[in-house]
Design a protein around this motif. Structure first.
Motif, mmCIF file in Angstrom:
data_model
loop_
_atom_site.group_PDB
_atom_site.id
_atom_site.type_symbol
_atom_site.label_atom_id
_atom_site.label_comp_id
_atom_site.label_asym_id
_atom_site.label_seq_id
_atom_site.Cartn_x
_atom_site.Cartn_y
_atom_site.Cartn_z
ATOM 1 N N GLY A 104 0.820 -1.336 0.256
ATOM 2 C CA GLY A 104 -0.090 0.004 0.063
ATOM 3 C C GLY A 104 0.583 1.621 -0.079
ATOM 4 N N THR A 105 1.758 1.268 -0.191
ATOM 5 C CA THR A 105 3.489 2.338 0.057
ATOM 6 C C THR A 105 3.439 2.624 -1.259
ATOM 7 O OG1 THR A 105 4.776 1.510 1.362
ATOM 8 C CG2 THR A 105 3.247 2.440 2.866
ATOM 9 N N PHE A 106 3.831 1.163 -2.339
ATOM 10 C CA PHE A 106 4.384 1.525 -3.506
ATOM 11 C C PHE A 106 3.440 0.551 -4.629
ATOM 12 C CE2 PHE A 106 5.632 -2.333 -1.318
ATOM 13 C CZ PHE A 106 5.029 -3.544 -2.561
ATOM 14 N N ASP A 107 3.660 1.285 -5.894
ATOM 15 C CA ASP A 107 2.980 1.028 -7.161
ATOM 16 C C ASP A 107 3.863 0.645 -7.964
ATOM 17 O OD1 ASP A 107 2.321 0.963 -9.207
ATOM 18 O OD2 ASP A 107 0.758 3.134 -9.274
ATOM 19 N N SER A 108 4.032 -1.020 -7.930
ATOM 20 C CA SER A 108 5.379 -1.831 -9.060
ATOM 21 C C SER A 108 5.349 -1.136 -10.117
ATOM 22 C CB SER A 108 4.177 -3.389 -8.867
ATOM 23 O OG SER A 108 4.949 -4.008 -6.855
ATOM 24 N N SER A 109 4.238 -0.814 -11.195
ATOM 25 C CA SER A 109 4.336 -0.518 -12.344
ATOM 26 C C SER A 109 5.320 0.890 -12.138
ATOM 27 C CB SER A 109 3.564 -0.386 -13.230
ATOM 28 O OG SER A 109 2.595 0.768 -12.512
ATOM 29 N N ILE A 110 5.716 1.659 -11.071
ATOM 30 C CA ILE A 110 6.534 2.824 -11.624
ATOM 31 C C ILE A 110 7.438 2.423 -10.554
ATOM 32 C CG2 ILE A 110 7.146 5.231 -10.304
ATOM 33 C CD1 ILE A 110 3.687 5.809 -9.905
ATOM 34 N N ILE A 111 7.680 1.562 -9.110
ATOM 35 C CA ILE A 111 9.260 1.123 -9.309
ATOM 36 C C ILE A 111 9.859 0.510 -10.731
ATOM 37 C CG2 ILE A 111 10.485 -1.133 -7.701
ATOM 38 C CD1 ILE A 111 9.778 1.648 -6.097
ATOM 39 N N ASP A 112 9.293 -0.197 -11.462
ATOM 40 C CA ASP A 112 9.652 -1.198 -12.593
ATOM 41 C C ASP A 112 10.521 -0.112 -13.177
ATOM 42 O OD1 ASP A 112 9.923 -3.572 -10.970
ATOM 43 O OD2 ASP A 112 7.919 -4.298 -12.289
ATOM 44 N N SER A 113 9.532 1.092 -13.136
ATOM 45 C CA SER A 113 9.979 1.853 -14.549
ATOM 46 C C SER A 113 11.066 2.403 -14.268
ATOM 47 C CB SER A 113 8.177 2.457 -15.154
ATOM 48 O OG SER A 113 8.434 3.875 -13.540
ATOM 49 N N LEU A 114 11.547 2.278 -12.774
ATOM 50 C CA LEU A 114 12.566 3.500 -12.485
ATOM 51 C C LEU A 114 14.282 2.131 -12.404
ATOM 52 C CD1 LEU A 114 11.852 4.673 -8.709
ATOM 53 C CD2 LEU A 114 12.034 5.931 -11.281
ATOM 54 N N TYR A 115 13.728 0.857 -12.081
ATOM 55 C CA TYR A 115 14.695 -0.203 -11.874
ATOM 56 C C TYR A 115 15.165 -0.592 -13.217
ATOM 57 C CZ TYR A 115 14.872 2.015 -7.074
ATOM 58 O OH TYR A 115 15.586 2.079 -6.180
ATOM 59 N N GLN A 116 13.704 -1.127 -13.956
ATOM 60 C CA GLN A 116 14.135 -1.861 -15.119
ATOM 61 C C GLN A 116 15.257 -1.617 -16.010
ATOM 62 O OE1 GLN A 116 14.023 -4.882 -15.979
ATOM 63 N NE2 GLN A 116 11.542 -5.700 -15.528
ATOM 64 N N PRO A 117 15.078 0.201 -16.706
ATOM 65 C CA PRO A 117 15.554 0.335 -17.529
ATOM 66 C C PRO A 117 17.530 0.367 -16.565
ATOM 67 C CG PRO A 117 14.137 1.661 -17.543
ATOM 68 C CD PRO A 117 13.991 1.283 -16.144
ATOM 69 N N GLN A 118 17.475 0.591 -15.964
ATOM 70 C CA GLN A 118 19.245 0.181 -15.448
ATOM 71 C C GLN A 118 19.377 -1.079 -15.600
ATOM 72 O OE1 GLN A 118 19.823 2.068 -11.090
ATOM 73 N NE2 GLN A 118 17.695 2.841 -11.602
ATOM 74 N N ASN A 119 19.207 -1.966 -16.388
ATOM 75 C CA ASN A 119 19.730 -3.360 -16.281
ATOM 76 C C ASN A 119 20.672 -3.761 -14.780
ATOM 77 O OD1 ASN A 119 20.636 -5.034 -18.264
ATOM 78 N ND2 ASN A 119 22.330 -3.733 -19.533
ATOM 79 N N LEU A 120 20.277 -3.959 -14.086
ATOM 80 C CA LEU A 120 20.818 -3.856 -13.083
ATOM 81 C C LEU A 120 20.817 -5.882 -12.920
ATOM 82 C CD1 LEU A 120 18.454 -1.921 -11.108
ATOM 83 C CD2 LEU A 120 21.424 -1.393 -11.406
ATOM 84 N N THR A 121 21.852 -6.181 -11.984
ATOM 85 C CA THR A 121 22.095 -7.188 -11.791
ATOM 86 C C THR A 121 21.841 -7.388 -10.207
ATOM 87 O OG1 THR A 121 23.379 -8.229 -13.550
ATOM 88 C CG2 THR A 121 23.503 -9.460 -12.314
ATOM 89 N N ILE A 122 21.649 -8.568 -9.639
ATOM 90 C CA ILE A 122 21.081 -8.430 -8.048
ATOM 91 C C ILE A 122 21.899 -9.740 -7.809
ATOM 92 C CG2 ILE A 122 19.440 -8.559 -6.477
ATOM 93 C CD1 ILE A 122 18.116 -6.899 -9.177
ATOM 94 N N GLY A 123 22.613 -9.584 -6.834
ATOM 95 C CA GLY A 123 23.194 -11.605 -6.427
ATOM 96 C C GLY A 123 22.865 -11.148 -5.543
ATOM 97 N N THR A 124 22.478 -12.775 -4.865
ATOM 98 C CA THR A 124 21.930 -13.279 -3.690
ATOM 99 C C THR A 124 22.651 -14.528 -2.532
ATOM 100 O OG1 THR A 124 19.865 -12.797 -4.610
ATOM 101 C CG2 THR A 124 19.730 -13.828 -2.379
ATOM 102 N N THR A 125 23.010 -14.032 -2.192
ATOM 103 C CA THR A 125 23.719 -15.202 -1.376
ATOM 104 C C THR A 125 22.825 -15.636 -0.558
ATOM 105 O OG1 THR A 125 25.027 -14.269 0.590
ATOM 106 C CG2 THR A 125 26.103 -13.964 -1.083
#
Ligand code: 2GW
Ligand code: MN
Length: 297
Positions: A42-63
């Motif tokens: 209820g505090t964020f909008d996933s489509s706005i969040i993805d529009s910010l982060y998707q264009p950055q072509n990020l790689t996320i590591g998980t240990t």
């Protein structure tokens, strides 16, 4: 602005008249006193969040560490992560284990990779959990600085149940412990002995953070693991071990280096607790385990 977006009626609007519904949460703390957001449904909008982060072509590591009998948790962890964890992003899983043969083969989505890192087993369980800081630090310096932009270090005895997406990305990220988010700081199980590097006096501390999730930009996670590992070594020289091992050192670190984003307990729940009304979605939660059996060496 409403805390109940479902109850906004649909009313026919005239020409050139528009309506936006903005959800607010009034039942939980959504920003810290140092102005870091606390991520609740209820505090964020996933489509706005993805529009910010998707264009950055990020790689996320998980240990994740799966040593001894904990290899049994890898399958459920990976299968549910494939459904809910940063879906649509490049994800590299790094599984640290003493039994590489027991890492199951799980079908991974596009742009998702898995590396197995073989490590030795420590005799004491406290070492297994504490030494994660050292091993993550070494792996960051050997390869992760080159391979990932963000790193999330998670417990393995967990399952994803709902979306755990790019809203978690930030410079330095901590998860509020599900057991203590309604408690005053005096009852937080911080290390209370001044002789330990993890010492937090009774009149200090913001939140009690969970040891099962550390995240952020790779350089920030590097600094965190370096400081915590050094503090653990100093404690060892002084023959003292903090109350909750590396979780205690993590809490001391976050007191001195405030996280830039906090994950609410939706993001790290404990299935032994009933779901209270403020938790709309349990997104990631501990697997009920037979402690005596799984921890017997
Ligand atoms: C064995 C005996 C007792 C405790 C842990 C272990 C053990 C842990 C093990 O045999 N093999 C293993 O791979 N681990 C790893 O350490 C695994 O990734 C596991 O998720 C993690 C933490 O241990 P866990 O999940 O049993 O502890 P929790 O869920 O009660 O942990 C909280 O407190 C810990 C400190 O004592 C850590 O801070 C942890 O991150 C917290 O969630
Ligand atoms: Mn755990």
């Amino acid at each position: 602005f409403t805390d109940k977006p479902d109850e906004v009626p649909s009313v026919a609007l005239g020409m050139q008249r528009n309506l936006s519904v903005i959800t607010v949460r009034l039942d939980v703390m959504t920003v810290t006193p140092w102005l870091a957001p606390v991520i609740w449904d209820g505090t964020f909008d996933s489509s706005i969040i993805d529009s910010l982060y998707q264009p950055q072509n990020l790689t996320i590591g998980t240990t994740v560490f799966a040593i001894g009998k904990y290899t049994r948790f890898i399958k459920g962890f990976l299968e549910t992560a494939e459904k809910h964890f940063l879906v649509g992003y490049k994800v590299n899983y790094y599984i640290f284990t003493d039994k590489p043969d027991e890492v199951p083969s799980v079908a991974l989505g596009m742009q998702r990779n898995l590396s197995v890192i073989t490590v030795s087993k420590f005799f004491r369980w406290q070492e297994i959990s504490m030494r994660r800081m050292e091993r993550i630090l070494n792996t960051i310096e050997e390869r992760l600085l080159k391979e990932v932009d963000y790193l999330y270090c998670l417990d393995v005895d967990m399952l994803f149940h709902n979306h755990w997406g790019a809203e978690v990305l930030s410079t330095l990220v901590a998860a509020v412990h599900p057991g203590y988010y309604k408690n005053p700081r005096e009852v937080f199980p911080y290390e209370r002995r001044p002789a330990s590097q993890a010492y937090v006096p009774l009149d200090q501390g913001d939140f009690y953070y969970a040891g099962a999730m550390i995240g952020g930009l790779i350089e920030n996670v590097r600094a965190l693991t370096r400081t915590c590992h050094q503090a653990i070594l100093i404690d060892k020289q002084n023959d003292i071990e903090a109350a909750w091992q590396e979780e205690s050192h993590l809490n001391k670190y976050f007191l001195q280096h405030k996280p830039t984003k906090l994950l609410s307990p939706e993001y790290l729940w404990d299935d032994t607790k009933p779901k209270p009304p403020e938790i709309h979605f349990i997104r990631f939660s501990t697997v009920l385990k037979n402690y005596a059996e799984v921890r017997e060496n």
